[in-house]
Design a protein around this motif. Sequence first.
Motif: not given
Length: 207
Positions: A40-52
């Motif tokens: 279910l992992l969304d790599a773009k969402m993960l990247q966005q969360m890390i940047e935030m």
Amino acid sequence: MQLSLYLASEENNDSALDSSKLEDRVMSSHIQAIEESYQLLDAKMLQQMIEMMEESKKIYFFGVGDSLQIAQDAWNRFIRITDKVSIINDPHMQSMAISLGGPEDLLVLFSYSGATKDIIHIAKQAKEAGVKVVCITHFKQSPLIAYTDAYLLCGSKESPLEGGSTSVKVGQLFLVDLLFQTYRSRNKAVSIENQHKSTRAVVEKLV
């Protein structure tokens, strides 16, 4: 309907218990939770969360009930490498704290259902205050998603009679560790320096 399906599955599980080892079934359910969370992992969402997380001056980890345990574990991981993380246990205190937040703050919410009344209330308050909101939940169509800027979905299923499922926690902890490891690798120098400081702070207590 969820309750009836759960009871039916329990009857089937009980009848099959003799033909399979309990330890094998427990291990299989935990592995499945991690595998589902990975799928279910969304790599773009993960990247966005890390940047935030990197851009925020203060990061709050909030949860209610069993989800609070996951929030505490997330805080326990991140407090070793950064001083901008915070956790509050009481829902009333959570609401008061987040109402004073702003655009430079980030709220990380944990809720398997994404429909817990206290969590929805806090998410709504955060958006009104301009605080960025992200979450780890299971249901993509949950009410909580409407208030989030990014989210990650955990695997494993939990019935109404199975609150506090360890498999659900395993899936959520997989995502927490993924966030931690990614954040640490992207901010390696300062993370290692802070980790050394935090380790030295308690090393004498271990003797």
